[in-house]
Design an enzyme around this catalytic site. Structure first.
Site, mmCIF file in Angstrom:
data_model
loop_
_atom_site.group_PDB
_atom_site.id
_atom_site.type_symbol
_atom_site.label_atom_id
_atom_site.label_comp_id
_atom_site.label_asym_id
_atom_site.label_seq_id
_atom_site.Cartn_x
_atom_site.Cartn_y
_atom_site.Cartn_z
ATOM 1 C CG HIS A 1 100.640 22.090 99.083
ATOM 2 N ND1 HIS A 1 99.410 22.634 98.816
ATOM 3 C CD2 HIS A 1 101.412 22.421 98.030
ATOM 4 C CE1 HIS A 1 99.463 23.274 97.665
ATOM 5 N NE2 HIS A 1 100.668 23.159 97.163
ATOM 6 C CD GLU B 1 117.680 21.552 100.791
ATOM 7 O OE1 GLU B 1 117.380 20.966 99.732
ATOM 8 O OE2 GLU B 1 116.832 22.132 101.501
ATOM 9 C CG ASP C 1 113.665 22.474 100.028
ATOM 10 O OD1 ASP C 1 114.439 23.166 100.706
ATOM 11 O OD2 ASP C 1 113.819 21.252 99.861
HETATM 12 P P1 FAD Z 1 98.109 21.016 105.219
HETATM 13 O O1 FAD Z 1 98.451 19.972 104.239
HETATM 14 O O2 FAD Z 1 96.898 21.785 104.970
HETATM 15 O O3 FAD Z 1 98.087 20.387 106.698
HETATM 16 C C1 FAD Z 1 99.078 19.491 107.136
HETATM 17 C C2 FAD Z 1 98.761 18.968 108.530
HETATM 18 O O4 FAD Z 1 98.855 20.042 109.443
HETATM 19 C C3 FAD Z 1 97.330 18.421 108.664
HETATM 20 O O5 FAD Z 1 97.318 17.388 109.610
HETATM 21 C C4 FAD Z 1 96.576 19.614 109.182
HETATM 22 O O6 FAD Z 1 95.440 19.247 109.928
HETATM 23 C C5 FAD Z 1 97.615 20.253 110.083
HETATM 24 N N1 FAD Z 1 97.402 21.698 110.167
HETATM 25 C C6 FAD Z 1 97.332 22.588 109.163
HETATM 26 N N2 FAD Z 1 97.159 23.820 109.662
HETATM 27 C C7 FAD Z 1 97.120 23.683 111.003
HETATM 28 C C8 FAD Z 1 96.941 24.573 112.073
HETATM 29 N N3 FAD Z 1 96.785 25.875 111.876
HETATM 30 N N4 FAD Z 1 96.935 24.082 113.327
HETATM 31 C C9 FAD Z 1 97.102 22.763 113.570
HETATM 32 N N5 FAD Z 1 97.253 21.869 112.586
HETATM 33 C C10 FAD Z 1 97.271 22.328 111.322
HETATM 34 N N6 FAD Z 1 108.235 20.196 104.259
HETATM 35 C C11 FAD Z 1 109.410 20.495 104.820
HETATM 36 O O7 FAD Z 1 109.573 20.337 106.026
HETATM 37 N N7 FAD Z 1 110.443 20.966 104.076
HETATM 38 C C12 FAD Z 1 110.325 21.211 102.753
HETATM 39 O O8 FAD Z 1 111.274 21.665 102.131
HETATM 40 C C13 FAD Z 1 109.090 20.921 102.128
HETATM 41 N N8 FAD Z 1 108.912 21.153 100.824
HETATM 42 C C14 FAD Z 1 107.706 20.890 100.267
HETATM 43 C C15 FAD Z 1 107.527 21.160 98.904
HETATM 44 C C16 FAD Z 1 106.303 20.935 98.320
HETATM 45 C C17 FAD Z 1 106.121 21.222 96.842
HETATM 46 C C18 FAD Z 1 105.240 20.403 99.078
HETATM 47 C C19 FAD Z 1 103.917 20.119 98.447
HETATM 48 C C20 FAD Z 1 105.407 20.112 100.422
HETATM 49 C C21 FAD Z 1 106.645 20.359 101.021
HETATM 50 N N9 FAD Z 1 106.863 20.087 102.366
HETATM 51 C C22 FAD Z 1 108.060 20.397 102.939
HETATM 52 C C23 FAD Z 1 105.847 19.406 103.175
HETATM 53 C C24 FAD Z 1 104.975 20.414 103.881
HETATM 54 O O9 FAD Z 1 105.684 21.043 104.921
HETATM 55 C C25 FAD Z 1 103.778 19.709 104.510
HETATM 56 O O10 FAD Z 1 103.105 18.966 103.551
HETATM 57 C C26 FAD Z 1 102.839 20.729 105.133
HETATM 58 O O11 FAD Z 1 101.942 20.057 105.952
HETATM 59 C C27 FAD Z 1 102.076 21.452 104.082
HETATM 60 O O12 FAD Z 1 101.526 22.630 104.611
HETATM 61 P P2 FAD Z 1 100.012 22.993 104.336
HETATM 62 O O13 FAD Z 1 99.853 24.391 104.789
HETATM 63 O O14 FAD Z 1 99.616 22.699 102.955
HETATM 64 O O15 FAD Z 1 99.358 22.002 105.383
#
Ligand code: FAD
Length: 562
Positions: free
Chosen positions: A118, A290, A179
């Protein structure tokens, strides 16, 4: 299982040669206009791949059907990997990183952990590298520890929504959230994890007791505030640069059953922000604070009526949102059934100090799960309409309190003419309640605002809901912040050059880059952040630093290799 794996090795090697041949011929890297391929692939490329193909895993490594890992929620960046690892054990992850590290100068292969994908700008992708699908790692099983300081040990590929459901069975829940809960632990801990609870508990990175990490040399290290604290701090908010988080120990608290969820409008930014700041500073406040900005929206309160009840329906009917800039305070108070008889009075007390427009007070009572998982409801609706899988040009900024009025005047009064492309969140947090020492950078002041422009673009539109228009608007906002020296920081930062990253980190850059030399000396990890380039060799300075890995930057004793 092993026999099966051995039988498939020959097939994999063949596939690898075919894949690397294809990669040599085509530019599969990206459709992004700014992407410049690093260097032409070396003759060692195929050798590196066959070395990977020969490895035996508890899970498996796939060289085919990898396209899904060249996408993310942002929908704008597409970096094709060479292979995807579906790990079943931490040793799968450690072996693949170790192997690539040991190939050293002979390969340009990189590795990235992919959580739920994400990210917004390719941060969880690796051009021609190995993507580790963290959701496949199911160990350890979630294990709960109750007592005075309850916690849960989880695999870093676990989704927060699953942690919520399982912890509720123990009457517990994590303290700090995002969120949206369909994100992985590793993904949010690599950034920060900020939501309406952060004013009280700090972001998610402040609510972790211990981590297990695979560093860029493939070593498996357990770290915490007490043990290898330098690595612990580096990894939290570390954008995946210092290690792959494989396990996390998350702090829990007793979970409430119900939530009073409240919204009220303001037309004056100064009054709105004063109330928000008063609420986050108060000892006895709401559990979630918020807010969001609404510009030129028709029928706003009518929309709210499907989920909220108006405190004053007759007056609310007279209220018009069209053509106006409004600020919505959104707060929530948790409670249990035994508090039902006084919760309304408690809320009246909390609201009595606030200066919102009286006719716009709307309340709702929902279960704790429904409150926390609220964005998923919107996700399902958007998915039905085919509007979830569209490009998401998001801009998340952290703005110091002293600059927020200037920012609001220019951005909400001039640059944005409406908020129809998606929500614009705005709320303050108080850093004095946050822990120091993580890799996350914030503005220099104690109180700063998270302002998030969460836009969706309609594919192929050239109008105001099109990608170009939204990106131009975001650039205007960034230009204004730069010109006016507002002292902002990007959250979920995204830059194209190391110079920009240096400016982002400011004085912290020295520590950040030194930690990189220690924990990921060849810059193998998370290339999609575009902070460091994969290196071909260690220079003398790195060798010196690396031999002092044992001490870390904090001089703590040697890493435990488990
Ligand atoms: P990915 O997109 O898969 O990875 C993100 C980054 O983290 C990459 O660099 C990846 O290499 C690294 N990574 C992933 N897993 C690991 C691991 N195990 N060890 C080391 N590095 C790792 N963020 C907030 O803070 N607050 C919010 O309220 C919020 N709301 C959101 C709502 C939506 C609908 C979306 C899409 C995103 C939101 N986000 C929010 C952002 C979100 O926290 C980040 O985009 C987060 O990185 C997504 O998590 P993911 O598991 O999909 O990570």
């Amino acid at each position: 299982m092993i026999n099966f794996k051995q039988n498939t090795i020959a097939l994999r090697i063949l596939t690898v040669f075919l894949v690397s041949f294809t990669i040599n011929r085509k530019n599969l890297c990206s459709n992004h206009p700014f992407f410049t391929p690093v260097k032409s692939p070396s003759v060692h490329f195929a050798t590196a791949h066959s070395s990977l193909a020969e490895m035996i895993f508890d899970g498996h490594l796939s060289f085919e059907n990898t396209e899904h890992t060249a996408k993310d929620f942002g929908g704008r960046y597409h970096f094709m990997p060479s292979a995807v690892l579906y790990p079943k054990s931490v040793s799968d992850i450690s072996s693949v990183v170790k192997n690539i590290f040991q190939m050293g100068e002979t390969t340009e292969l990189t590795v990235v952990a992919r959580g739920h994908g994400h990210s917004l700008e390719g941060q969880a992708q690796a051009h021609r590298g190995v993507v580790i699908n963290m959701e496949s790692l199911r160990e350890p099983e979630m294990s709960f520890h109750t007592g005075i300081m309850p916690y849960v040990d989880v695999s870093a590929g676990e989704l927060w929504i699953n942690i919520l459901h399982k912890s509720l069975k123990h009457g517990l829940a994590p303290k700090s959230w995002t969120d949206y809960l369909h994100l992985t632990v590793g993904g949010t801990l690599s950034n920060a994890g900020i939501s309406g609870q952060a004013f009280e508990h700090g972001p998610q990175i402040d609510n972790v007791y211990q981590l297990q990490v695979v560093t860029g040399t493939g070593e498996v290290v357990i770290c915490s505030e007490e043990q290898h604290s330098d690595l612990f701090h580096a990894v939290l908010g570390g954008l995946g640069q210092f290690g792959i988080i494989t396990r996390a120990r998350i702090a829990l608290e007793p979970a409430p059953k119900k939530v009073k969820w409240i919204r009220a409008l303001y037309s004056d930014f100064t009054i709105f922000s004063k109330d928000q700041e008063r609420l986050i500073a108060s000892e006895n406040s709401f559990n979630y604070i918020e807010g969001f900005v609404i510009i030129n929206r028709t029928g706003l309160l009518d929309n709210w009526r499907s989920s909220f009840s108006s405190k004053d329906p007759i007056q609310a009917n007279q209220f018009t949102s069209e053509g106006r800039v409004l600020f919505c305070l959104e707060v929530a108070k948790y409670f249990n059934l035994e508090e039902s008889d006084h919760i309304d009075k408690d809320i009246d007390n909390l609201l009595s100090d606030l200066n919102y427009i009286q006719s716009t007070l709307f309340l709702s009572e929902v279960s704790y799960v429904d409150f926390l998982d609220r964005v998923h409801v919107s996700e399902l609706k958007l998915q039905e309409k085919g509007l979830w899988e569209v490009p998401h040009p998001w801009l998340n900024l952290l703005i110091p309190r002293s600059s927020v009025h200037l920012f609001a005047k220019e951005v909400f009064g001039n640059i944005l003419s409406d908020t129809s492309n998606g929500p614009v969140l705005i709320y303050p947090v108080n850093k004095s309640r946050w822990k120091n020492g993580t890799s996350m950078v914030t503005p220099a002041e104690n109180v700063f605002y998270l302002i998030a422009f969460l836009s969706s673009a309609i594919p192929s539109s050239t109008g105001k809901d099109g990608l170009e228009h939204i990106l131009t608007q975001h650039q205007r906002i960034l230009n204004f912040c730069g010109r006016s020296n507002l002292g902002i920081k990007q959250y979920l930062p995204h830059y194209r050059t190391q110079e920009e990253w240096k400016a982002h980190f400011g004085t912290f850059w020295e520590v950040f880059s030194k930690r990189k030399s220690i924990y990921d000396p060849l810059a193998i990890l998370a290339p999609g952040q575009r902070i460091f380039q994969k290196r071909r060799h260690l220079d003398n300075e790195d060798l010196k630093l690396n031999s002092s890995v044992d001490k870390g930057l904090d001089g703590n004793p040697s890493k435990d290799i488990i």
